[in-house]
Design a protein around this motif. Structure first.
Motif, PDB file in Angstrom:
ATOM      1  N   VAL A 170      31.124  44.265  48.950  1.00  0.00           N
ATOM      2  CA  VAL A 170      31.501  43.542  47.732  1.00  0.00           C
ATOM      3  C   VAL A 170      32.466  44.376  46.901  1.00  0.00           C
ATOM      4  O   VAL A 170      33.455  43.863  46.362  1.00  0.00           O
ATOM      5  N   ALA A 171      32.193  45.677  46.792  1.00  0.00           N
ATOM      6  CA  ALA A 171      33.071  46.562  46.019  1.00  0.00           C
ATOM      7  C   ALA A 171      34.474  46.601  46.617  1.00  0.00           C
ATOM      8  O   ALA A 171      35.478  46.567  45.892  1.00  0.00           O
ATOM      9  N   GLU A 172      34.545  46.663  47.955  1.00  0.00           N
ATOM     10  CA  GLU A 172      35.849  46.690  48.622  1.00  0.00           C
ATOM     11  C   GLU A 172      36.583  45.368  48.424  1.00  0.00           C
ATOM     12  O   GLU A 172      37.791  45.340  48.157  1.00  0.00           O
ATOM     13  N   ARG A 173      35.860  44.252  48.534  1.00  0.00           N
ATOM     14  CA  ARG A 173      36.481  42.944  48.342  1.00  0.00           C
ATOM     15  C   ARG A 173      36.964  42.770  46.905  1.00  0.00           C
ATOM     16  O   ARG A 173      38.085  42.325  46.658  1.00  0.00           O
ATOM     17  N   ASP A 174      36.124  43.150  45.942  1.00  0.00           N
ATOM     18  CA  ASP A 174      36.510  43.016  44.539  1.00  0.00           C
ATOM     19  C   ASP A 174      37.728  43.872  44.212  1.00  0.00           C
ATOM     20  O   ASP A 174      38.579  43.481  43.409  1.00  0.00           O
ATOM     21  N   ALA A 175      37.811  45.044  44.831  1.00  0.00           N
ATOM     22  CA  ALA A 175      38.962  45.919  44.590  1.00  0.00           C
ATOM     23  C   ALA A 175      40.252  45.240  45.047  1.00  0.00           C
ATOM     24  O   ALA A 175      41.295  45.352  44.387  1.00  0.00           O
ATOM     25  N   ARG A 176      40.181  44.534  46.182  1.00  0.00           N
ATOM     26  CA  ARG A 176      41.372  43.808  46.658  1.00  0.00           C
ATOM     27  C   ARG A 176      41.708  42.634  45.739  1.00  0.00           C
ATOM     28  O   ARG A 176      42.866  42.408  45.398  1.00  0.00           O
ATOM     29  N   LEU A 177      40.693  41.896  45.326  1.00  0.00           N
ATOM     30  CA  LEU A 177      40.918  40.700  44.523  1.00  0.00           C
ATOM     31  C   LEU A 177      41.403  41.022  43.116  1.00  0.00           C
ATOM     32  O   LEU A 177      42.099  40.212  42.497  1.00  0.00           O
ATOM     33  N   THR A 178      41.027  42.194  42.609  1.00  0.00           N
ATOM     34  CA  THR A 178      41.380  42.554  41.232  1.00  0.00           C
ATOM     35  C   THR A 178      42.392  43.685  41.181  1.00  0.00           C
ATOM     36  O   THR A 178      42.477  44.409  40.188  1.00  0.00           O
ATOM     37  N   ALA A 179      43.186  43.833  42.228  1.00  0.00           N
ATOM     38  CA  ALA A 179      44.155  44.937  42.298  1.00  0.00           C
ATOM     39  C   ALA A 179      45.154  44.907  41.148  1.00  0.00           C
ATOM     40  O   ALA A 179      45.727  45.939  40.792  1.00  0.00           O
ATOM     41  N   ALA A 180      45.376  43.739  40.552  1.00  0.00           N
ATOM     42  CA  ALA A 180      46.344  43.622  39.457  1.00  0.00           C
ATOM     43  C   ALA A 180      45.807  44.170  38.138  1.00  0.00           C
ATOM     44  O   ALA A 180      46.558  44.309  37.170  1.00  0.00           O
ATOM     45  N   LEU A 181      44.518  44.507  38.086  1.00  0.00           N
ATOM     46  CA  LEU A 181      43.897  44.982  36.851  1.00  0.00           C
ATOM     47  C   LEU A 181      43.533  46.461  36.964  1.00  0.00           C
ATOM     48  O   LEU A 181      43.289  46.974  38.049  1.00  0.00           O
ATOM     49  N   SER A 182      43.463  47.121  35.815  1.00  0.00           N
ATOM     50  CA  SER A 182      42.984  48.501  35.773  1.00  0.00           C
ATOM     51  C   SER A 182      41.460  48.494  35.848  1.00  0.00           C
ATOM     52  O   SER A 182      40.813  47.453  35.703  1.00  0.00           O
ATOM     53  N   VAL A 183      40.880  49.649  36.066  1.00  0.00           N
ATOM     54  CA  VAL A 183      39.422  49.765  36.118  1.00  0.00           C
ATOM     55  C   VAL A 183      38.805  49.292  34.808  1.00  0.00           C
ATOM     56  O   VAL A 183      37.790  48.577  34.785  1.00  0.00           O
ATOM     57  N   GLU A 184      39.430  49.666  33.687  1.00  0.00           N
ATOM     58  CA  GLU A 184      38.918  49.264  32.374  1.00  0.00           C
ATOM     59  C   GLU A 184      39.009  47.754  32.195  1.00  0.00           C
ATOM     60  O   GLU A 184      38.106  47.125  31.624  1.00  0.00           O
TER      61      GLU A 184
END
Length: 329
Positions: A139-153
């Motif tokens: 899930v973490a890996e998938r979310d990282a791909r889906l939200t790549a346009a956003l910063s961690v914050e």
């Protein structure tokens, strides 16, 4: 009032709610620029983000639901299978299938509740805990791909705002941006449809009814373009409205060889009913998000959509992740 002001949803709902194919929501969407008339509305943007996430999801939808249930059980035994289904927005019949799968894999144990023989207590096994650990990494890996346009914050802030749209008892159960988007989208639609209970209408009918009220008589192809959904999805919506006596198929005054759609007198009256329900929903959701939350969420959703829909930030007037214009008075 802008939340879910337009909901051009031509599907019957996700598997977790009604048993329909959730992938249809993604295939109903039209790629390319988003319609300027709709992108000021948080509910519409959330729907588009959900469709985009669904289209890019890895694995079957069943796997997503299975993990959602397993993850919810990490906090301890759940004394009612039905209650957990309701908390997670999963249809009770679908939930039975989920638990059957998990029990068959040895990941969950289902036992009768001694205090209420009609209920099942759900318990996580060691195999289930191992599956949760593996699932969380996926899930973490998938979310990282889906939200790549956003910063961690920004992702953290997005998760916080989305969680506010969920029931109090559910907020701590749902982890991961993708799951939060899905649950928030489903809940907004469900809340809107509940406000129309007994009318035969759904929130998704607001989009086509409002377009036809301002642009009718309107060819069906143009309606599809205005709503940014496919021809088949538009046909389903139109069939519903025609069957309900809200829309009439007549001849296009500009081209007698094709049909045009226009609202009936009943359609105009029912449009007011849907609009009133949507306004009530908008006020409810704005309150859930808190001061400034609506603008923040809109801007973050726009940022997620921007890579696939260049120019969407310009049409909404979004500025960064803390503010946006394009609000309806």
């Amino acid at each position: 009032m802008t939340i879910v002001r337009v909901e051009p949803d031509a599907t019957r709902g996700p598997v977790s709610e009604t048993g329909a194919d959730v992938s249809a929501e993604a295939t109903a969407e039209v790629a390319g620029a988003l319609p300027e008339a709709l992108t000021g509305f948080v509910g519409y943007l959330l729907r588009r983000v959900f469709a985009r996430f669904t289209a890019r999801a890895d694995g079957p939808e069943d796997g997503s639901r299975d993990f959602l249930v397993l993850d919810a059980l990490t906090g301890g035994d759940w004394v009612s299978q039905l209650d957990l289904a309701e908390r997670l927005g999963i249809n009770r019949t679908i939930m039975v299938g989920v638990i059957d799968r998990l029990e068959g894999r040895g990941q969950v144990v289902r036992t009768r509740n001694p205090d209420n023989r009609r209920q099942y207590i759900l318990s996580l096994t060691d195999a289930g805990r191992s599956a949760v650990a593996t699932g969380r990494r996926a899930v973490a890996e998938r979310d990282a791909r889906l939200t790549a346009a956003l910063s961690v914050e920004q992702v953290s802030r997005l998760d916080t705002l989305l969680a506010r749209l969920l029931p109090q008892g559910t907020q701590d159960l749902v982890q991961g941006t993708g799951h939060l988007v899905e649950q928030a989208h489903h809940r907004l639609r469900r809340l809107g449809d509940e406000k129309l209970a007994g009318t035969g209408l759904r929130v998704r009918h607001y989009g086509p009814l409002s377009v036809l009220a301002t642009s009718g008589p309107c060819p069906q192809q143009r309606l599809a373009q205005e709503l940014a959904i496919t021809g088949p999805a538009t046909s389903q919506l139109v069939d519903e409205l025609v069957d309900g006596g809200l829309v009439h198929r007549g001849r296009d005054p500009h081209d007698r060889r094709r049909h045009a759609l226009e609202l009936t007198e009943l359609g105009h009256a029912r449009l007011k009913t849907v609009a009133e329900a949507v306004d009530l929903l908008a006020a409810e959701v704005a309150e859930l998000l808190g001061p400034g939350g609506e603008d923040e969420l809109r801007a973050l959703l726009v940022q997620l959509l921007e890579p696939a829909h260049p120019g969407v930030a310009d049409t909404t007037g979004a500025t960064g992740a803390t503010g946006a214009t394009g609000r309806r008075g």
